[in-house]
Design an enzyme around this catalytic site. Sequence first.
Site, short mmCIF file in Angstrom:
data_model
loop_
_atom_site.label_atom_id
_atom_site.label_comp_id
_atom_site.label_asym_id
_atom_site.label_seq_id
_atom_site.Cartn_x
_atom_site.Cartn_y
_atom_site.Cartn_z
N PRO A 2 -40.76 50.27 -13.39
CA PRO A 2 -40.86 50.99 -14.62
C PRO A 2 -42.35 51.59 -14.56
CG PRO A 2 -40.79 48.28 -14.97
CD PRO A 2 -40.72 48.72 -13.47
N GLU A 3 -42.10 52.86 -14.80
CA GLU A 3 -43.26 53.85 -14.69
C GLU A 3 -43.89 54.13 -16.17
OE1 GLU A 3 -44.66 55.09 -12.05
OE2 GLU A 3 -43.22 54.53 -10.55
N HIS A 90 -33.45 34.64 -15.24
CA HIS A 90 -34.73 35.68 -15.11
C HIS A 90 -35.31 35.85 -16.41
CE1 HIS A 90 -33.38 36.12 -10.91
NE2 HIS A 90 -32.36 36.58 -11.28
#
Length: 270
Positions: A2-3, A90
């Site tokens: 993720p940016e 997760h």
Amino acid sequence: MPELPEVETTRRGILPHIQGLRVQQVIVRQPKLRWPVSPELVQLAGEPLRDIARRGKYLLFSFDRGIVLAHLGMSGSLRILESEKPADAHDHLDWVFENGITLRYHDPRRFGAWLWWDGESTGHPLLESLGPEPLEPDFTAQYLYRTSRGRKVPVKSFVMNSHVVVGVGNIYANEALFSAGISPLRAAGRISLERYQRLVESIRKILEDSIRQGGTTLRDFVGGDGKPGYFQQTLQVYGRAGAPCLKCGESLCEIRLGQRTTVFCKVCQT
Ligand SMILES: [Zn+2]
């Protein structure tokens, strides 16, 4: 990974669903992330979530007693559940709010972070040395010009350094330098103010375009399996090594610079 645009879109996607709601319970299924999940989080039951801000790639959840610093790491994502749903392997952490609205954290690689901080919001050790936000007014050509004087480091590494400016990831650096016509190898200290002006505009544009595209995925933050993916972008150089430059037709070349894939045009970028 993720940016900045994905983190900003996450913020905008989740905030309207949980702002102002009281925390009922914080469920930590897996505390071993990049750093251990702060034990203080479970003590936030009863507290209203005031706001969510962003600094670089950190999300700052603010409460009356302090803030929770969250980082999505390499593979983290957040989504809103409006009714109970079994957690998968997760899904490491749930924020359960009143009315059963749940913010669920999913992170297969477990490089994310959930940290409590009760000091000044800018004073956390992870935040205090960060450079300006690329979309805020203090990120200017004058700032880059002044900060870079005497620096021999390649300009690509310079703008990817979060102490200089936050959120310019590898793909964005490649694309912005192409758009501005600047060689990624040029020493940061040897670039004129005028060229930094073009670079600042290019960085802003690519991040804004990416956030705008992300805006169309906001509904993915709510519901069962909606896991926001990475934004599809039209890339001019990244991933196109060997293909013709879209400006001049010359083959784009690829090198490793600071261990990161770097693609550029030797003709257009000087
Ligand atoms: Zn070219």
